[in-house]
Design a protein around this motif. Structure first.
Motif, PDB file in Angstrom:
ATOM      1  N   HIS A  52      97.333 -46.659 -11.867  1.00  0.00           N
ATOM      2  CA  HIS A  52      96.328 -47.553 -12.418  1.00  0.00           C
ATOM      3  C   HIS A  52      96.484 -47.604 -13.926  1.00  0.00           C
ATOM      4  O   HIS A  52      96.707 -46.574 -14.576  1.00  0.00           O
ATOM      5  CB  HIS A  52      94.923 -47.083 -12.047  1.00  0.00           C
ATOM      6  CG  HIS A  52      94.381 -47.765 -10.830  1.00  0.00           C
ATOM      7  ND1 HIS A  52      93.180 -47.407 -10.247  1.00  0.00           N
ATOM      8  CD2 HIS A  52      94.850 -48.791 -10.082  1.00  0.00           C
ATOM      9  CE1 HIS A  52      92.942 -48.180  -9.201  1.00  0.00           C
ATOM     10  NE2 HIS A  52      93.943 -49.022  -9.079  1.00  0.00           N
ATOM     11  N   GLU A 105     102.290 -46.176  -6.851  1.00  0.00           N
ATOM     12  CA  GLU A 105     101.183 -46.906  -7.442  1.00  0.00           C
ATOM     13  C   GLU A 105     100.477 -46.069  -8.501  1.00  0.00           C
ATOM     14  O   GLU A 105     100.270 -44.864  -8.328  1.00  0.00           O
ATOM     15  CB  GLU A 105     100.173 -47.317  -6.370  1.00  0.00           C
ATOM     16  CG  GLU A 105     100.609 -48.479  -5.525  1.00  0.00           C
ATOM     17  CD  GLU A 105      99.487 -49.038  -4.675  1.00  0.00           C
ATOM     18  OE1 GLU A 105      98.396 -48.421  -4.633  1.00  0.00           O
ATOM     19  OE2 GLU A 105      99.691 -50.087  -4.045  1.00  0.00           O
ATOM     20  N   LYS A 145     103.027 -50.699 -10.030  1.00  0.00           N
ATOM     21  CA  LYS A 145     103.990 -49.854  -9.337  1.00  0.00           C
ATOM     22  C   LYS A 145     105.101 -49.481 -10.310  1.00  0.00           C
ATOM     23  O   LYS A 145     105.635 -50.343 -10.997  1.00  0.00           O
ATOM     24  CB  LYS A 145     104.570 -50.561  -8.116  1.00  0.00           C
ATOM     25  CG  LYS A 145     103.584 -50.689  -6.966  1.00  0.00           C
ATOM     26  CD  LYS A 145     104.266 -51.239  -5.730  1.00  0.00           C
ATOM     27  CE  LYS A 145     103.304 -51.285  -4.556  1.00  0.00           C
ATOM     28  NZ  LYS A 145     103.965 -51.790  -3.325  1.00  0.00           N
ATOM     29  N   VAL A 164      96.142 -52.099 -10.755  1.00  0.00           N
ATOM     30  CA  VAL A 164      97.200 -51.375 -10.052  1.00  0.00           C
ATOM     31  C   VAL A 164      98.571 -51.881 -10.477  1.00  0.00           C
ATOM     32  O   VAL A 164      98.783 -53.081 -10.651  1.00  0.00           O
ATOM     33  CB  VAL A 164      97.041 -51.524  -8.526  1.00  0.00           C
ATOM     34  CG1 VAL A 164      98.179 -50.831  -7.787  1.00  0.00           C
ATOM     35  CG2 VAL A 164      95.703 -50.951  -8.077  1.00  0.00           C
TER      36      VAL A 164
END
Length: 205
Positions: A31, A29, A163, A161
């Motif tokens: 940001h 993850e 991935k 967020v």
């Protein structure tokens, strides 16, 4: 295709997904933000948001793709979306796209979100350190909704967020790019979508 000694084409990102999946490698993850103010609006400490933004901004001049002139750069990133690069060539200055956002990997694992979470110990912080370096992000002329790394890897379509596969987003030294190195895949996708829509209308007529 022969390789040019003067320019290297940036590899196109896969068109099927914005999540950079890979076999045998765990996604991590991160940001994604347009700027430090937007980061703070997501309840991160403003000082850390600013520090990560400045880290990405410093890396921007080292990794942003280079173009021979402003025209070629703006063909990929849009009018007014390019700036002069630090380097020069015999005919003048190289150009590079402006930074349109940044990806922060370190701050997510610090336990610093507003809401009373405790500060991590030095040992836990080291264990949770992100494998994804904080870095600048860009947007091509043909795909303004997608944040991309300097190597043209799609990361996210909106702030917040995301991935990613760490090995796919490691910053690389700036490369000289031919016109069409960024955004061309987006144009292909859009054309395919229009063709599909036309076929569907024909079937129903």
């Amino acid at each position: 295709m022969k390789r040019s000694k003067k320019a290297a084409l940036v590899l196109m990102a896969p068109a099927a997904t914005l999540l950079l999946a890979g076999c045998g490698e765990q996604q991590q993850e991160v940001h994604v933000f347009h700027n430090a103010e937007e980061c703070a609006a997501f309840y991160h400490p403003p000082a850390e948001c600013q520090a990560e933004f400045e880290r990405a901004e410093a890396l921007h001049t080292q990794v942003a793709p280079r173009y021979q002139d402003q025209f070629e750069c703006e063909a990929d990133f849009g009018a007014g979306q390019c700036e002069v690069a630090p380097e020069r060539h015999q005919s003048g200055s190289f150009f590079m796209p402006m930074m349109m956002g940044y990806m922060a990997g370190q701050m997510l694992n610090r336990g610093n979100l507003a809401g009373g979470q405790a500060q991590p110990t030095q040992q836990s912080a080291a264990a949770n350190r992100s494998a994804v370096p904080t870095q600048p992000l860009y947007k091509s002329r043909d795909d303004r909704s997608t944040f991309r790394t300097a190597s043209n890897q799609a990361v996210a379509s909106q702030p917040g967020v995301a991935k990613v596969r760490p090995s796919a987003v490691q910053p690389q030294r700036a490369q000289l790019v031919r016109r069409g190195g960024f955004g061309q895949q987006a144009a292909v996708r859009q054309q395919a979508a229009r063709q599909q829509a036309n076929r569907q209308r024909s079937y129903g007529s």
